[in-house]
Design a protein around this motif. Structure first.
Motif, short mmCIF file in Angstrom:
data_model
loop_
_atom_site.label_atom_id
_atom_site.label_comp_id
_atom_site.label_asym_id
_atom_site.label_seq_id
_atom_site.Cartn_x
_atom_site.Cartn_y
_atom_site.Cartn_z
N ALA A 1 0.82 -1.22 0.00
CA ALA A 1 0.00 0.00 0.00
C ALA A 1 0.85 1.27 0.00
O ALA A 1 0.56 2.22 -0.73
CB ALA A 1 -0.93 -0.01 1.21
N LYS B 1 -7.90 2.75 -7.07
CA LYS B 1 -7.96 2.01 -5.82
C LYS B 1 -7.88 2.94 -4.60
O LYS B 1 -8.43 2.66 -3.54
CB LYS B 1 -6.81 1.00 -5.80
CG LYS B 1 -6.77 0.10 -4.57
CD LYS B 1 -5.60 -0.87 -4.69
CE LYS B 1 -5.49 -1.76 -3.46
NZ LYS B 1 -4.33 -2.68 -3.56
N HIS B 2 -7.18 4.06 -4.78
CA HIS B 2 -7.00 5.04 -3.69
C HIS B 2 -7.58 6.39 -4.16
O HIS B 2 -6.84 7.36 -4.33
CB HIS B 2 -5.52 5.18 -3.33
CG HIS B 2 -4.85 3.90 -2.97
ND1 HIS B 2 -4.94 3.34 -1.71
CD2 HIS B 2 -4.08 3.06 -3.69
CE1 HIS B 2 -4.24 2.22 -1.67
NE2 HIS B 2 -3.71 2.02 -2.87
N ILE C 1 -7.05 9.53 -1.71
CA ILE C 1 -5.66 9.99 -1.69
C ILE C 1 -5.31 10.66 -3.01
O ILE C 1 -4.62 11.68 -3.05
CB ILE C 1 -4.72 8.81 -1.41
CG1 ILE C 1 -4.97 8.26 0.00
CG2 ILE C 1 -3.26 9.20 -1.59
CD1 ILE C 1 -4.17 7.02 0.32
N THR C 2 -5.80 10.09 -4.11
CA THR C 2 -5.53 10.68 -5.42
C THR C 2 -6.11 12.08 -5.54
O THR C 2 -5.44 13.02 -6.02
CB THR C 2 -6.10 9.78 -6.53
OG1 THR C 2 -5.50 8.48 -6.45
CG2 THR C 2 -5.83 10.38 -7.90
N ILE D 1 0.96 4.38 -2.81
CA ILE D 1 0.80 5.80 -2.48
C ILE D 1 1.97 6.61 -3.03
O ILE D 1 1.80 7.72 -3.55
CB ILE D 1 0.66 5.98 -0.96
CG1 ILE D 1 -0.65 5.34 -0.48
CG2 ILE D 1 0.69 7.47 -0.58
CD1 ILE D 1 -0.82 5.35 1.02
#
Length: 608
Positions: A201, A260-261, A264-265, A205
């Motif tokens: 993970a 998927k994130h 955060i993106t 990131i």
């Protein structure tokens, strides 16, 4: 030597049935030539290409690349990277999940085109080939050899593994399962069974952070190009570079990680964009940045109407004008007929509300129409709005909009004591007026992105997509088509009105000619629609990228004069020819234009 690839031969083939390239060189020689061409292109950028500094960028310095040499260096680095990946160098396989050969061809072609464009420009502008230094001859020869070597490689077609960021977890798991099975079969055939590589993970990131950093660097470099030749070279290397990364499968892989994130993106993209004003020493390029954000925000609102609901709206810029005029009238302008000075948050809400009311009033009697008929009606509404505000000058009609003079002298915003028209210093960085408005517009853009994302993922969003795909089938399944389309029209109009409220304060003046269907300077209805289609209908990033390109390219092509629109139109034709699904498409739209792509097992949340 064995190459790391998941590609399958297409055509042409030799007499033994093996795929071959355009150039009759052995594959190993071509691969070595292409890789060496990239490495030598990097070396050549540290040599002088001309003897005089009269050519922009000062290409006379040995040991320090400058101007267009930097772009050739980037292209050479990409070519060398894909060349090494095609040899199966450890650690580079993750960057080329779809194979490196096709990416190597595009990277070498981009490097060759940029280098030869520079050499020809030097020759033409300075008056002859005699103005070239040894570095100019070297880069021309090595990039030509590199592209010949690349195109001697076999023509192969990658097995697609695109993953739509808008897919649900179940859909992504299905795609991942198929990808792992494909890689497993390929590894069995090679005698080295393995699984598709995965990242922890924290590494994913870091990939997102790196992608945002690269995006910020590319945008800052493009917007800060100081002369025409540099911008043309920038377009060449970015175009071929993006195509190469897409062919390598890296774009799809990064898209899967960002999907998927998502939170955060989005946060990372917002932070990267917020850092842009701090990279500028003055307001020159921040001015372009704030107008790009206005254009992009309105395009994202139009994407709800066109991209999600499938309603062709050719008068959308009128809603931007409604919001701008509404905010201008209540913001204390001396040209306004109303002696009112509301705080910004209230004027912005009022602009969005009035635009939404206009959206409902226009949509209610017309949204029972479909296709071209709806497009003609919305086009008429756009022209009616422009002519109406033009005639409200106290002579042809009531004195409300001041006619062709518009509403001028709109004061700068002052929110909680923060004057947007004054310079401010933060942590040693000084940001001026347009940088202030850039940050405000960025916040507005974030709000629009959240609204778009939440709407598209909601029940009403699925209904919009159903209407877009087949309205008759959607109606037969019980969807209230008229109500669903009216909500899309009203929501899109309110978002445009919100952006218009900021535009009124940025431009100081709102006039009728700013809201025509088509003129040289965006935003207008034609450019807005082109931004949505070019960027990728139904996505978030697509219209943002499309709007940035469609604003930046005309602003930088001023040197073409009367041929500016011709060159711009030609560029759009070529982009639509080779990327008809848009620069950042979703998986469903991509499948519509590429028959060779793998059909999805699951088409939507409903499984149909």
């Amino acid at each position: 030597m064995t190459t790391q690839t998941t590609e399958t031969p297409s055509a042409p083939v030799n007499k033994d049935g093996n795929a071959k390239g355009l150039i009759g060189l052995p594959e190993n020689v071509g691969r070595a030539l292409a890789t060496a061409g990239g490495v030598l292109a990097i070396v050549s950028t540290f040599l002088a290409w001309t003897w005089t500094s009269e050519f922009p960028g000062d290409l006379t310095v040995t040991g320090y690349p400058g101007g267009l040499q930097v772009l050739v260096l980037i292209g050479g680095a990409l070519t060398a990277l894909f060349g090494l990946a095609s040899y199966g160098v450890p650690g580079l396989g993750w960057l080329t999940p779809a194979g490196a050969d096709s990416a190597l061809k595009l990277a070498s072609l981009g490097t060759f085109t940029t280098a030869w464009y520079t050499v020809i420009a030097i020759t033409v502008e300075l008056g002859g080939i005699v103005n070239l230094e040894p570095g100019g001859y070297i880069v021309a020869i090595v990039t030509l050899a590199g592209v010949l070597g690349a195109f001697s490689l076999p023509f192969v077609r990658p097995e697609p593994d695109p993953i739509d960021p808008d897919d649900t977890g179940w859909e992504q798991s299905k795609h991942n399962a198929r990808h792992k099975w494909t890689v497993f079969k390929a590894s069995i055939a090679s005698g080295t069974p393995s699984k598709a590589p995965t990242l922890p993970a924290f590494a994913e990131i870091l990939v997102i952070v790196a992608a945002m950093a690269v995006g910020l660097i590319v945008f800052t470099y493009g917007i800060g190009t100081e002369y025409d030749e540099q911008f043309v070279g920038f377009l060449i290397i970015v175009g071929f570079g993006f195509a190469a990364l897409a062919k390598a499968g890296l774009v799809a892989r990064v898209s899967a990680i960002t999907g998927k994130h998502r939170t955060i993106t989005m946060f990372g993209a917002f932070i990267a964009a917020a850092l842009f004003p701090f990279t500028q020493s003055d307001d020159q390029y921040a001015t372009i940045g704030v107008y790009i954000l206005i254009f992009a925000t309105v395009a994202l609102g139009l994407n709800i109407v066109v991209g999600l609901a499938g309603l062709l709206d050719l008068g959308y810029v009128a809603f931007l004008g409604v919001g701008a005029y509404t905010a201008a009238m209540v913001s204390g302008s001396p040209s306004s007929p109303f002696d009112v000075h509301l705080p910004f948050w209230l004027s912005a809400i009022l602009g969005a509300a009035v635009a939404m009311v206009f959206g409902v009033l226009i949509g209610a009697p017309t949204l029972r129409l479909r296709g071209d008929y709806l497009a003609i009606v919305t086009l008429g509404f756009g022209e009616i709005f422009r002519i109406t505000v033009l005639n409200m000058d106290g002579t042809s009609g009531p004195d409300i909009t001041n006619g062709s003079n518009g509403i001028s002298s709109i004061p700068n915003l002052n929110i909680l004591g923060f004057d947007f028209g004054a310079e401010h210093t933060f942590l040693g960085f000084t940001i001026a007026r347009f940088a202030n408005y850039f940050l405000l517009m960025l916040l507005i853009t974030l709000i629009v992105v959240v609204v778009f994302q939440r709407s598209s993922d909601s029940r009403i969003g699925r209904a919009w997509i159903a209407i877009r795909e087949d309205e008759t089938a959607a109606l037969a399944m019980g969807i209230n088509g008229f109500r669903v389309k009216l909500i899309a029209f009203a929501l899109g109009a309110s978002l445009a009105g919100l952006a218009g409220a900021v535009q009124a304060h940025v431009t100081y003046t709102v006039t009728p000619e700013q809201y025509q269907f088509a003129h040289v300077v965006p935003p207008n209805s034609a450019f807005l629609l082109a931004a949505v289609v070019l960027g990728g209908m139904g996505t978030i990033a697509g219209p943002l990228v499309g709007a940035a390109l469609l604003y930046l390219i005309p602003a930088k092509l001023q040197f073409l004069g009367d041929y500016q629109l011709f060159a711009f139109g030609l560029a759009l034709v070529l982009l639509m020819r080779f990327r008809p699904e848009g620069l950042i498409p979703n998986r469903r739209r991509q499948l519509e234009f590429h028959e060779e792509a793998e059909a999805p097992t699951v088409l939507g949340k409903t499984g149909a």
